[in-house]
Structure formats: C-alpha cells, structure tokens
Design an enzyme around this catalytic site. Structure first.
Site, mmCIF file in Angstrom:
data_model
loop_
_atom_site.group_PDB
_atom_site.id
_atom_site.type_symbol
_atom_site.label_atom_id
_atom_site.label_comp_id
_atom_site.label_asym_id
_atom_site.label_seq_id
_atom_site.Cartn_x
_atom_site.Cartn_y
_atom_site.Cartn_z
ATOM 1 C CG ASN A 9 -37.740 55.223 30.426
ATOM 2 O OD1 ASN A 9 -38.562 56.131 30.302
ATOM 3 N ND2 ASN A 9 -37.145 54.653 29.389
ATOM 4 C CE LYS A 11 -39.378 51.812 28.093
ATOM 5 N NZ LYS A 11 -38.890 50.865 27.146
ATOM 6 C CG HIS A 95 -34.279 54.950 26.128
ATOM 7 N ND1 HIS A 95 -34.938 54.172 25.203
ATOM 8 C CD2 HIS A 95 -34.376 54.292 27.310
ATOM 9 C CE1 HIS A 95 -35.427 53.092 25.815
ATOM 10 N NE2 HIS A 95 -35.103 53.141 27.092
ATOM 11 C CD GLU A 97 -38.119 52.690 24.080
ATOM 12 O OE1 GLU A 97 -38.638 53.649 24.667
ATOM 13 O OE2 GLU A 97 -38.116 51.522 24.540
ATOM 14 C CD GLU A 167 -31.751 51.107 29.223
ATOM 15 O OE1 GLU A 167 -32.435 50.816 30.203
ATOM 16 O OE2 GLU A 167 -32.170 51.814 28.287
ATOM 17 N N GLY A 173 -37.743 45.804 26.923
ATOM 18 C CA GLY A 173 -39.163 45.588 26.674
ATOM 19 C C GLY A 173 -39.476 44.259 26.017
ATOM 20 C CB SER A 212 -36.415 42.438 30.440
ATOM 21 O OG SER A 212 -36.962 42.800 29.184
HETATM 22 C C1 PEP Z 1 -35.886 50.959 29.344
HETATM 23 O O1 PEP Z 1 -36.773 51.416 28.642
HETATM 24 O O2 PEP Z 1 -34.913 51.667 29.639
HETATM 25 C C2 PEP Z 1 -36.013 49.589 29.814
HETATM 26 C C3 PEP Z 1 -34.996 49.025 30.408
HETATM 27 O O3 PEP Z 1 -37.227 48.979 29.603
HETATM 28 P P1 PEP Z 1 -37.692 47.528 30.163
HETATM 29 O O4 PEP Z 1 -37.301 47.463 31.613
HETATM 30 O O5 PEP Z 1 -39.160 47.513 29.955
HETATM 31 O O6 PEP Z 1 -36.953 46.507 29.348
#
Ligand code: PEP
Length: 251
Positions: A9, A11, A95, A97, A167, A173, A212
């Site tokens: 992803n 972003k 997601h 976000e 998630e 992040g 992460s």
């Molecule tokens: C994500 O945005 O779905 C995500 C898992 O981000 P990160 O790997 O940066 O934590």
C-alpha cells in the site's frame, strides 16, 4: 493451500520517476520470490504507468480505495469498473486511514466492498482495533462488528472472492508490530468466526497481517498458521525490503 499474498500500500507517495525506479527494482528481484503472490497498490494516477511497467511480470496491482458507486455525478470518485477496466485485480477497502481520517463507516466500507466485487475486483477488507480498544479488551468485538457489516450486506459466500487484512491501528506506520501471537490470536478469531458460517470459505480466505511489517519481522509473522501474507505500507516503498518480505514467505 492458501497462496500467501504480499500487497504493498504505497499510500499518497510517489512521482513519475520514483514509481519507475520502484517498479524497476521489483522487476529485477521478483524471481527471488517463489511462493507468494506480490501486488502493489499505487495512487490512482500512477496505476496505468505501473500496469505498463509490470507487463510480463507476475506482480499484480490494485487500488487503495474505490467508490461505492458505479458511475455518474460523483465528483472526485473512481468507480470500481474503471479500475477493472485498467487491469486492477484488487481494491483496498476500509483502510484505517479511510475510517479514521475520512470518517468512513463500517456500512460505507461494506458498500465499497460490494461495489468492488460487482465489478470483478477482489476487495482487500481492512479491519482492526484502535489502541484504546485493545486496552479495553474489545479487539474481537471491534473486528467482529467490522466483519458483520460486510457479512450482513454481502453474505458469507462473498469472502470466497475477497481478502481480509487484520491491521491493528496502533501498529500502522508506528514501528510497533503486533507480536506473532497477538496477530495469530486475532487471525484465528476471524477465521473461526467465518468458519461458524461456512467452513470452506473460512479455510480458503487469505487473511493478511498489516502494521509495520518489515524484513526483520516478516518471517515470524508469516510462519503463524492463520497469517497468509501481509499488507505493507512503509516497507513497500523500498523494493529490496518489499521483496525481502515476499521472500520470507518462500516455501
Ligand atoms: C498500511 O498502511 O496498511 C500499513 C500496514 O502501513 P505500515 O506497514 O507502514 O505500518
């Protein structure tokens, strides 16, 4: 057997040049990934460029979001049929976000999930709890509520052509990863819930971990019984790191 899926992803990151460099890096190393399916989800505007540059590779691509509407007067939206038209396989929906920054509800997310499937896309449905929800001990209730919104609208059979990404929001992040056991517990809960409705669907659905994930922690997460891959944010912007996560799923 569920084939692992490692999906990036990106972003809201990238430029014409950086996208070319990223795809070149993936092309150079994709042969080292022998088991997992690899996919990237760029910003909408770069999808045609990515599609052209990925031609001839086994790497799939998709979008980070999708409209719940098919066509018409919806300024700024991108219809699922348009994404299918340009060769997208996946669309991320729900997601954290989108849920937290743009206020997208469980029901709205479910309608995007339905619209994506109707157009022939495979939705990647993100679910996960906030830190305070984990601390209150309500992780399972939150994830169940997010799943139920989709099951109520689409039925359990819809998960035969969908992917789920667990998630934990506190791990996205932040550099904080759920431990393999913490992640496995929630993945097993999700699969168990679906199995209560349809065992074959539950056995077949891929449940990704996101939060992460990086080359240093991927192998132990991917070794867990119910973790079928990863949804990768930051590390998916570095071709070597993204490929290393894919390699961690090699049989
Ligand atoms: C994500 O945005 O779905 C995500 C898992 O981000 P990160 O790997 O940066 O934590």
């Amino acid at each position: 057997m569920r084939q692992p899926l490692v999906a990036g992803n990106w972003k809201m990151n990238g430029s014409t040049d950086s996208v070319n460099a990223l795809i070149e890096g993936l092309r150079a190393g994709i042969d080292t990934v022998t088991t997992a399916e690899m996919a990237v989800c760029p910003p909408y505007v770069y999808i045609p460029q990515v599609a052209a540059r990925l031609a001839g590779t086994p790497i799939s691509y998709g979008a980070q979001d999708v409209s719940d509407q098919e066509a018409g007067a919806y300024t700024g939206e991108v219809a699922p049929g348009m994404l299918a038209d340009i060769g997208c396989k996946y669309a991320i929906v729900g997601h954290s976000e989108r849920r937290s920054i743009y206020g997208e509800s469980d029901e709205f997310t479910a309608s995007k999930f339905a619209a994506a499937r109707k157009a022939g896309l495979i939705p990647i449905l993100c679910v996960g709890e906030l830190l305070e929800e984990r601390e209150q001990g309500i992780t399972e209730q939150v994830v169940e509520r997010q799943l139920d919104a989709v099951i109520d609208l689409e039925g359990i059979a819809a998960f035969a052509s969908a992917v789920i990404a667990y998630e934990p929001v506190w791990a996205i992040g932040t550099g904080k990863t759920a431990t393999p056991d913490q992640a496995q517990d929630v993945h097993a809960f999700i699969r168990g819930k679906l199995a209560g409705l349809d065992k074959a669907v539950a056995d077949g659905v891929r449940i990704l971990y996101g939060g992460s994930m990086n080359p240093g922690n991927a192998a132990e997460l991917l070794a867990m019984q119910d973790i079928d891959g990863g949804l990768i944010g930051g590390a998916s912007l570095k071709p070597d790191d993204f490929l290393a996560i894919g390699q961690a799923a090699n049989a």
